[in-house]
Write a protein that holds these residues in place. Structure first.
Motif, PDB file in Angstrom:
ATOM      1  N   THR A  88      28.238 -50.728 -34.149  1.00  0.00           N
ATOM      2  CA  THR A  88      29.633 -50.974 -33.821  1.00  0.00           C
ATOM      3  C   THR A  88      30.439 -50.718 -35.085  1.00  0.00           C
ATOM      4  O   THR A  88      29.942 -50.874 -36.202  1.00  0.00           O
ATOM      5  CB  THR A  88      29.865 -52.401 -33.290  1.00  0.00           C
ATOM      6  OG1 THR A  88      29.378 -53.354 -34.241  1.00  0.00           O
ATOM      7  CG2 THR A  88      29.165 -52.595 -31.956  1.00  0.00           C
ATOM      8  N   ASN A  89      31.683 -50.341 -34.909  1.00  0.00           N
ATOM      9  CA  ASN A  89      32.489 -49.762 -35.982  1.00  0.00           C
ATOM     10  C   ASN A  89      33.379 -50.804 -36.659  1.00  0.00           C
ATOM     11  O   ASN A  89      33.574 -51.909 -36.159  1.00  0.00           O
ATOM     12  CB  ASN A  89      33.347 -48.629 -35.402  1.00  0.00           C
ATOM     13  CG  ASN A  89      33.700 -47.577 -36.434  1.00  0.00           C
ATOM     14  OD1 ASN A  89      33.452 -47.735 -37.627  1.00  0.00           O
ATOM     15  ND2 ASN A  89      34.291 -46.485 -35.978  1.00  0.00           N
ATOM     16  N   ALA A  90      33.929 -50.405 -37.808  1.00  0.00           N
ATOM     17  CA  ALA A  90      34.883 -51.222 -38.545  1.00  0.00           C
ATOM     18  C   ALA A  90      35.957 -50.302 -39.126  1.00  0.00           C
ATOM     19  O   ALA A  90      35.913 -49.076 -38.943  1.00  0.00           O
ATOM     20  CB  ALA A  90      34.190 -52.008 -39.646  1.00  0.00           C
ATOM     21  N   ASN A  91      36.915 -50.878 -39.827  1.00  0.00           N
ATOM     22  CA  ASN A  91      38.057 -50.131 -40.355  1.00  0.00           C
ATOM     23  C   ASN A  91      38.328 -50.542 -41.795  1.00  0.00           C
ATOM     24  O   ASN A  91      37.725 -51.487 -42.319  1.00  0.00           O
ATOM     25  CB  ASN A  91      39.291 -50.395 -39.486  1.00  0.00           C
ATOM     26  CG  ASN A  91      39.426 -51.856 -39.092  1.00  0.00           C
ATOM     27  OD1 ASN A  91      39.007 -52.236 -37.999  1.00  0.00           O
ATOM     28  ND2 ASN A  91      39.960 -52.689 -39.980  1.00  0.00           N
ATOM     29  N   LEU A  92      39.245 -49.850 -42.423  1.00  0.00           N
ATOM     30  CA  LEU A  92      39.662 -50.229 -43.765  1.00  0.00           C
ATOM     31  C   LEU A  92      40.360 -51.590 -43.724  1.00  0.00           C
ATOM     32  O   LEU A  92      40.804 -52.049 -42.672  1.00  0.00           O
ATOM     33  CB  LEU A  92      40.624 -49.180 -44.328  1.00  0.00           C
ATOM     34  CG  LEU A  92      40.030 -47.794 -44.628  1.00  0.00           C
ATOM     35  CD1 LEU A  92      41.131 -46.846 -45.092  1.00  0.00           C
ATOM     36  CD2 LEU A  92      38.914 -47.865 -45.663  1.00  0.00           C
ATOM     37  N   GLU A  93      40.457 -52.217 -44.889  1.00  0.00           N
ATOM     38  CA  GLU A  93      41.129 -53.507 -44.981  1.00  0.00           C
ATOM     39  C   GLU A  93      42.569 -53.392 -44.484  1.00  0.00           C
ATOM     40  O   GLU A  93      43.310 -52.481 -44.877  1.00  0.00           O
ATOM     41  CB  GLU A  93      41.122 -54.012 -46.423  1.00  0.00           C
ATOM     42  CG  GLU A  93      39.738 -54.322 -46.980  1.00  0.00           C
ATOM     43  CD  GLU A  93      39.069 -55.494 -46.270  1.00  0.00           C
ATOM     44  OE1 GLU A  93      39.771 -56.494 -46.013  1.00  0.00           O
ATOM     45  OE2 GLU A  93      37.869 -55.397 -45.959  1.00  0.00           O
ATOM     46  N   ASN A  94      42.943 -54.304 -43.598  1.00  0.00           N
ATOM     47  CA  ASN A  94      44.315 -54.396 -43.081  1.00  0.00           C
ATOM     48  C   ASN A  94      44.822 -53.067 -42.517  1.00  0.00           C
ATOM     49  O   ASN A  94      45.979 -52.691 -42.715  1.00  0.00           O
ATOM     50  CB  ASN A  94      45.267 -54.903 -44.173  1.00  0.00           C
ATOM     51  CG  ASN A  94      44.845 -56.259 -44.693  1.00  0.00           C
ATOM     52  OD1 ASN A  94      44.621 -57.192 -43.926  1.00  0.00           O
ATOM     53  ND2 ASN A  94      44.707 -56.375 -46.016  1.00  0.00           N
ATOM     54  N   ALA A  95      43.953 -52.368 -41.813  1.00  0.00           N
ATOM     55  CA  ALA A  95      44.319 -51.078 -41.227  1.00  0.00           C
ATOM     56  C   ALA A  95      45.515 -51.229 -40.299  1.00  0.00           C
ATOM     57  O   ALA A  95      45.572 -52.150 -39.476  1.00  0.00           O
ATOM     58  CB  ALA A  95      43.135 -50.492 -40.463  1.00  0.00           C
ATOM     59  N   GLY A  96      46.482 -50.324 -40.449  1.00  0.00           N
ATOM     60  CA  GLY A  96      47.660 -50.321 -39.582  1.00  0.00           C
ATOM     61  C   GLY A  96      48.535 -51.536 -39.742  1.00  0.00           C
ATOM     62  O   GLY A  96      49.403 -51.811 -38.897  1.00  0.00           O
ATOM     63  N   GLY A  97      48.341 -52.306 -40.813  1.00  0.00           N
ATOM     64  CA  GLY A  97      49.151 -53.487 -41.032  1.00  0.00           C
ATOM     65  C   GLY A  97      48.655 -54.731 -40.340  1.00  0.00           C
ATOM     66  O   GLY A  97      49.271 -55.797 -40.442  1.00  0.00           O
TER      67      GLY A  97
END
Length: 382
Positions: free
Chosen positions: A227-236
């Motif tokens: 399962t995936n994740a994103n950068l810190e505070n992606a998209g605000g």
């Protein structure tokens, strides 16, 4: 007399539920039998004899049966052919009866088998045709990504950890592939911990991660489940409180898969089904998936990964040593087409909720299995 006979027949069914055969006419009990038989059917157990399929069942019906006929038919065909006939010795000793069917060549084959019986006392018992069971000579290597407790989310009370969920997803996928399509699997791990080549857990998630992919040697496909994740505070938004608009399946392919039309077809089929499945569960904002050929597979970027209201697609990621991801590089090292399946984002609370408290592992593993089968052109056991 009729009543006594009925009771005797029912007893036989209950006592021989592992046989996959029935000496009585109760369809309900026969359904129980088939489930057990599917678990006993083995395909290339040592992963080397690609021209052999083994069909096995319990000897528990021996006292009531004189003969077992093992029959086979081609997928999508209606004509059954007898592979071999075995005679019962009349004794039930807890043994496994087995026959080996030799295939015409080592190319991909899908067959359906059944085992029919001849009753020893036709005046008392009725022999029935066995249920149809699928079998192929395909072998899939399933890698439940990471290890127990890895990538745990502690910001809420859901107790989600990617490494744990990946294992439950892999277990469901293994069973679905076997029971529905006759595909055999081998797993890089079947417990919370993983050990390959003397290395364990974190070592196989970092410096020696390519060993996970190399574990797929002699297999037809390598799939690493994630399962995936994103950068810190992606998209605000807070890192672990992302909106469902970020959620989409991303299927990474290795260099061997890029050169293999079947593997690319599988990647597209899996991604398309995952997009539909997540949308239907209210976990994404789009049900579409951008399918890709070898010439237009997307080069992965953080910007695409963290984009919102964007369809999923097939991606590649290249590093200085070829495939960026070690598991995919390892599979390429042993000439096996490999995929990383990023099913969805565990940084979305609704996804974690569905993973922990709902049937998400069943929904996603079904999409994976159907995509794999469709890519290989296999029929489902109905």
């Amino acid at each position: 007399m009729k009543h006594i006979r009925k009771c005797i027949l029912l007893l036989i069914c209950l006592l021989t539920a592992s046989a996959g055969l029935s000496a009585c006419s109760s369809k309900e009990e026969q359904k129980q039998d088939v489930t057990q038989t599917e678990k006993q059917m083995n395909t290339d157990k040592n992963f080397s004899a690609r021209t052999e399929l083994q069909i096995s069942w319990s000897d528990s019906l021996n006292p009531y049966v004189t003969e077992y006929a093992v029959l086979r038919k081609e997928a999508a065909q209606s004509d059954w052919n007898t592979v071999i006939t075995l005679h019962s010795d009349g004794e039930s000793l807890g043994r496994t009866l087995a026959v080996t069917d030799t295939l015409p060549d080592d190319s991909m084959h899908q067959y359906f088998y059944r085992v029919d019986v001849t009753a020893a006392s036709p005046d008392k018992y009725t022999g029935e045709a066995g249920e149809e069971i699928p079998a192929t000579n395909l072998i899939i290597c399933i890698d439940p990504g990471h290890f127990e407790g890895k990538n745990a989310i502690t910001s809420d009370n859901l107790a989600y950890a990617e490494g744990d969920f990946n294992l439950s997803l892999a277990s469901e996928l293994e069973q679905t592939l076997k029971n529905n399509y006759g595909i055999s699997s081998k797993l890089t791990r079947s417990t919370g911990s993983i050990t390959i080549g003397g290395y364990k857990d974190q070592q196989l998630d970092s410096s020696h991660i390519s060993l996970r992919g190399e574990f797929s040697e002699n297999c037809d496909l390598f799939v690493s489940l994630h399962t995936n994740a994103n950068l810190e505070n992606a998209g605000g938004s807070p890192t672990e409180q992302q909106p469902i608009s970020i959620n989409k399946p991303i299927i990474f392919v290795n260099s061997a898969a890029l050169d293999d039309p079947t593997a690319l077809r599988i990647a597209n089929e899996i991604g398309s089904r995952l997009a539909e499945a997540s949308f239907d569960k209210g976990l994404s904002t789009t049900r579409t998936f951008r399918t890709a050929g070898a010439e237009d597979v997307l080069e992965w970027t953080d910007a695409y990964n963290d984009s919102r209201n964007k369809e999923g697609t097939v991606c590649k990621r290249t590093g200085t040593n070829g495939d960026y991801y070690g598991v995919l590089r390892g599979a390429s090292n042993v000439q096996v087409p490999g995929l990383i399946i990023e099913h969805g984002f565990h940084t979305v609370p609704e996804v974690r909720q569905a993973a922990v408290n709902e049937d998400l592992k069943n929904v996603w593993s079904k999409a994976d299995a159907e995509g794999i089968a469709a890519g290989f052109g296999l029929l489902e056991n109905e």
